[in-house]
Design an enzyme around this catalytic site. Structure first.
Site, PDB file in Angstrom:
ATOM      1  N   LYS A 111       0.823  -1.211   0.000  1.00  0.00           N
ATOM      2  CA  LYS A 111       0.000   0.000   0.000  1.00  0.00           C
ATOM      3  C   LYS A 111       0.855   1.257   0.000  1.00  0.00           C
ATOM      4  O   LYS A 111       0.510   2.236  -0.650  1.00  0.00           O
ATOM      5  CB  LYS A 111      -0.930   0.012   1.217  1.00  0.00           C
ATOM      6  CG  LYS A 111      -2.061  -0.986   1.109  1.00  0.00           C
ATOM      7  CD  LYS A 111      -3.187  -0.656   2.071  1.00  0.00           C
ATOM      8  CE  LYS A 111      -4.352  -1.609   1.893  1.00  0.00           C
ATOM      9  NZ  LYS A 111      -5.447  -1.337   2.831  1.00  0.00           N
ATOM     10  N   LYS A 192      -3.705 -10.290  -6.218  1.00  0.00           N
ATOM     11  CA  LYS A 192      -4.880 -10.631  -5.410  1.00  0.00           C
ATOM     12  C   LYS A 192      -6.088  -9.809  -5.866  1.00  0.00           C
ATOM     13  O   LYS A 192      -5.940  -8.630  -6.188  1.00  0.00           O
ATOM     14  CB  LYS A 192      -4.548 -10.298  -3.946  1.00  0.00           C
ATOM     15  CG  LYS A 192      -5.508 -10.816  -2.930  1.00  0.00           C
ATOM     16  CD  LYS A 192      -5.213 -10.218  -1.568  1.00  0.00           C
ATOM     17  CE  LYS A 192      -5.525  -8.744  -1.540  1.00  0.00           C
ATOM     18  NZ  LYS A 192      -5.809  -8.180  -0.219  1.00  0.00           N
ATOM     19  N   LYS A 195     -10.738  -5.054  -3.454  1.00  0.00           N
ATOM     20  CA  LYS A 195     -11.838  -4.098  -3.588  1.00  0.00           C
ATOM     21  C   LYS A 195     -11.332  -2.683  -3.831  1.00  0.00           C
ATOM     22  O   LYS A 195     -12.078  -1.816  -4.252  1.00  0.00           O
ATOM     23  CB  LYS A 195     -12.732  -4.141  -2.346  1.00  0.00           C
ATOM     24  CG  LYS A 195     -12.018  -3.839  -1.041  1.00  0.00           C
ATOM     25  CD  LYS A 195     -12.938  -4.077   0.154  1.00  0.00           C
ATOM     26  CE  LYS A 195     -12.176  -3.890   1.447  1.00  0.00           C
ATOM     27  NZ  LYS A 195     -12.296  -4.929   2.392  1.00  0.00           N
TER      28      LYS A 195
HETATM   29  P1  TYM Z   1      -9.667  -6.752   4.321  1.00  0.00           P
HETATM   30  O1  TYM Z   1     -10.743  -5.791   4.709  1.00  0.00           O
HETATM   31  O2  TYM Z   1      -8.706  -6.350   3.290  1.00  0.00           O
HETATM   32  O3  TYM Z   1     -10.314  -8.119   3.857  1.00  0.00           O
HETATM   33  C1  TYM Z   1     -11.273  -8.775   4.644  1.00  0.00           C
HETATM   34  C2  TYM Z   1     -11.060 -10.266   4.605  1.00  0.00           C
HETATM   35  O4  TYM Z   1     -11.136 -10.764   3.278  1.00  0.00           O
HETATM   36  C3  TYM Z   1      -9.959 -11.517   2.980  1.00  0.00           C
HETATM   37  N1  TYM Z   1      -9.630 -11.313   1.566  1.00  0.00           N
HETATM   38  C4  TYM Z   1      -9.467 -12.283   0.668  1.00  0.00           C
HETATM   39  N2  TYM Z   1      -9.533 -13.624   0.769  1.00  0.00           N
HETATM   40  C5  TYM Z   1      -9.308 -14.343  -0.365  1.00  0.00           C
HETATM   41  N3  TYM Z   1      -9.024 -13.792  -1.558  1.00  0.00           N
HETATM   42  C6  TYM Z   1      -8.945 -12.448  -1.701  1.00  0.00           C
HETATM   43  N4  TYM Z   1      -8.675 -11.916  -2.882  1.00  0.00           N
HETATM   44  C7  TYM Z   1      -9.163 -11.640  -0.560  1.00  0.00           C
HETATM   45  N5  TYM Z   1      -9.163 -10.293  -0.358  1.00  0.00           N
HETATM   46  C8  TYM Z   1      -9.447 -10.123   0.948  1.00  0.00           C
HETATM   47  C9  TYM Z   1      -8.885 -10.955   3.898  1.00  0.00           C
HETATM   48  O5  TYM Z   1      -7.852 -11.876   4.108  1.00  0.00           O
HETATM   49  C10 TYM Z   1      -9.670 -10.679   5.140  1.00  0.00           C
HETATM   50  O6  TYM Z   1      -9.819 -11.849   5.921  1.00  0.00           O
HETATM   51  N6  TYM Z   1      -6.506  -6.283   8.143  1.00  0.00           N
HETATM   52  C11 TYM Z   1      -7.751  -6.867   7.711  1.00  0.00           C
HETATM   53  C12 TYM Z   1      -8.942  -6.376   8.495  1.00  0.00           C
HETATM   54  C13 TYM Z   1      -8.847  -6.579   9.964  1.00  0.00           C
HETATM   55  C14 TYM Z   1      -8.944  -7.818  10.654  1.00  0.00           C
HETATM   56  C15 TYM Z   1      -8.841  -7.491  12.031  1.00  0.00           C
HETATM   57  C16 TYM Z   1      -9.095  -9.136  10.236  1.00  0.00           C
HETATM   58  C17 TYM Z   1      -8.674  -5.600  10.887  1.00  0.00           C
HETATM   59  N7  TYM Z   1      -8.691  -6.156  12.150  1.00  0.00           N
HETATM   60  C18 TYM Z   1      -8.904  -8.487  13.008  1.00  0.00           C
HETATM   61  C19 TYM Z   1      -9.153 -10.128  11.216  1.00  0.00           C
HETATM   62  C20 TYM Z   1      -9.048  -9.791  12.600  1.00  0.00           C
HETATM   63  C21 TYM Z   1      -7.946  -6.502   6.244  1.00  0.00           C
HETATM   64  O7  TYM Z   1      -7.371  -5.582   5.740  1.00  0.00           O
HETATM   65  O8  TYM Z   1      -8.893  -7.234   5.634  1.00  0.00           O
END
Ligand code: TYM
Length: 328
Positions: A111, A192, A195
Site C-alpha cells: 500500500k 490478489k 476491492k
Molecule cells: P480486508 O478488509 O482487506 O479483507 C477482509 C477479509 O477478506 C480476505 N480477503 C481475501 N480472501 C481471499 N481472496 C482475496 N482476494 C481476498 N481479499 C481479501 C482478507 O484476508 C480478510 O480476511 N486487516 C484486515 C482487516 C482486519 C482484521 C482485524 C481481520 C482488521 N482487524 C482483526 C481479522 C481480525 C484486512 O485488511 O482485511
C-alpha cells in the site's frame, strides 16, 4: 465455548474474494463458537476516505454480513469505532512492537509503495489489528491468506505481553479456508483480487448485478491455450476461475476438469457465471431487504454493547498488569 474474532474494512465494495476467503467462514463458525465480527472503520481511514462514502460503506459491509448469513442472535456484529477500547489498546500495542516488525508487513509495503506520502496509520495498522483480536482473547481468526502475516505479528505481541506482564492474553490461531484463501484478480492471475483496485473489471463485487457479473467473467483474462486444467503456476488465471467455480458449485477441481475436457474456455466461463449468479443473487436480495428494514442500527448497537463488555474487561486487566493508575 471457543471465541472467534474477525473484521473487514469498510473501504469499498466487498468482493467475492472477501466472501470466499473470510465471510463464508464467519457463517460456519457461528454455529460452534462465540463470535465477534467487526466492521473495521478505524482501519479503513488509514487511507483517505470521503466522509459520506465511509458512512455508506460501513452500513453496506454490515448489511452484507447479515445478508451472507451472519445471525445477529448468534454473533456480535459491531462497528470498530463504536467500541473505543480498540483505539486505546491499539496504541498500547504499538508501544510493544518494534519498527522493524511493522516495516516487514507486506500489506504495508504494497500500500505504501503506491503512494507519494505514506500515512503513519498505514504503518501502525497491525498494532490496531492485534488489539482487535486480543481484546476478545480470540482462539480463532478467520481470514484469507493475505492476513497470515498480521496474525503472526499479533501472536508475537501477545507472547511479548505475556512474558512481560504475566500469562494473560490468548495467542490466536488463523483460520484459513483450504479452497479460496487467495482469490486472484480477473485481469492478472498474479495479483490478489482487491476491492480497492482502480479497475472495476478486475474484481467481482458481491453486489454486482447479475449482468455485470456475467460480463466481467466473460471478459476475464485466460491464456492462449484451451484446456480447463488446474495449474496455478502455468495457468494462474484459469486456475483461479476454477477455484471460484469449485466454491460456487460445490464441484471438486477434478470434476470440473472432467466436465470441460476438450470443450475450451467458452462453455466453462458461461457456466461459471451462472454458478456465481446463483451464489450471490440470494445474498443480494437479502441485502436489499436488510437495508430497507431499518433494523441494521439496532443489530449494530446490540453487537457493540456485547463487544464492549468483553473488550472493556480485557483492557482493564491489561492496564492493571502494566501498572496504569486506575481511576476510583
Ligand atoms: P480486508 O478488509 O482487506 O479483507 C477482509 C477479509 O477478506 C480476505 N480477503 C481475501 N480472501 C481471499 N481472496 C482475496 N482476494 C481476498 N481479499 C481479501 C482478507 O484476508 C480478510 O480476511 N486487516 C484486515 C482487516 C482486519 C482484521 C482485524 C481481520 C482488521 N482487524 C482483526 C481479522 C481480525 C484486512 O485488511 O482485511
Amino acid at each position: 465455548m471457543k471465541r472467534v474474532l474477525s473484521g473487514i474494512q469498510s473501504s469499498g465494495k466487498l468482493t467475492i474474494g472477501n466472501y470466499i476467503g473470510a465471510l463464508q467462514n464467519y457463517v460456519k463458525l457461528q454455529e460452534t463458537h462465540e463470535c465477534f465480527f467487526s466492521i473495521v472503520d478505524l482501519h479503513a481511514i488509514t487511507v483517505p476516505q470521503n466522509p459520506e462514502d465511509l458512512k455508506e460503506q460501513t452500513e453496506s459491509v454490515a448489511a452484507l454480513y447479515f445478508a451472507a448469513g451472519v445471525d445477529p442472535n448468534k454473533s456480535s456484529v459491531f462497528v470498530q469505532s463504536h467500541v473505543p477500547a480498540h483505539a486505546e489498546l491499539g496504541w498500547i500495542m504499538t508501544t510493544l512492537a518494534y519498527m522493524g516488525e511493522f516495516e516487514r508487513m507486506t500489506q504495508f509495503k504494497d500500500k505504501s509503495g503506491k503512494q507519494e506520502s505514506v500515512g503513519v496509520g498505514l504503518f501502525t495498522y497491525p498494532g490496531l489489528m492485534a488489539a482487535d483480536i486480543l481484546l476478545y482473547n480470540a482462539d480463532l481468526v478467520p481470514v484469507g491468506d493475505d492476513q497470515k502475516q498480521h496474525l503472526e505479528l499479533t501472536r508475537d505481541l501477545a507472547n511479548r505481553f505475556n512474558q512481560r506482564y504475566g500469562e494473560y492474553l490468548k495467542v490466536p490461531e488463523p483460520y484459513i479456508p483450504e479452497v479460496g484463501a487467495r482469490i486472484m484478480s480477473l485481469d492478472d492471475g498474479s495479483n490478489k483480487m482487491s476491492k480497492s483496485s482502480p479497475n472495476p473489471n478486475s474484481f467481482i463485487a458481491m453486489l454486482d448485478e447479475p449482468d455485470v457479473l456475467r460480463k466481467k467473467i466473460k471478459r476475464a483474462t485466460t491464456d492462449s491455450g484451451r484446456e480447463v486444467l488446474f495449474d496455478p503456476v502455468n495457468k494462474p488465471e484459469v486456475s483461479n476461475l476454477m477455484t471460484i467455480y469449485s466454491y460456487c458449485s460445490a464441484l471438486s477441481i477434478k470434476e470440473i476438469e472432467q466436465q470441460y475436457e476438450g470443450q475450451g474456455y467458452g462453455p466453462f466461463k458461461k457456466d461459471l457465471a451462472e454458478h456465481v449468479v446463483a451464489t450471490f443473487e440470494p445474498i443480494q436480495q437479502r441485502y436489499k431487504e436488510i437495508r430497507a428494514s431499518g433494523e441494521l442500527h439496532k443489530y449494530l448497537q446490540q453487537g457493540a454493547e456485547r463487544a464492549a463488555e468483553v473488550a472493556n474487561e480485557t483492557l482493564k486487566e491489561i492496564k492493571q498488569r502494566m501498572g496504569f493508575l486506575m481511576p476510583l
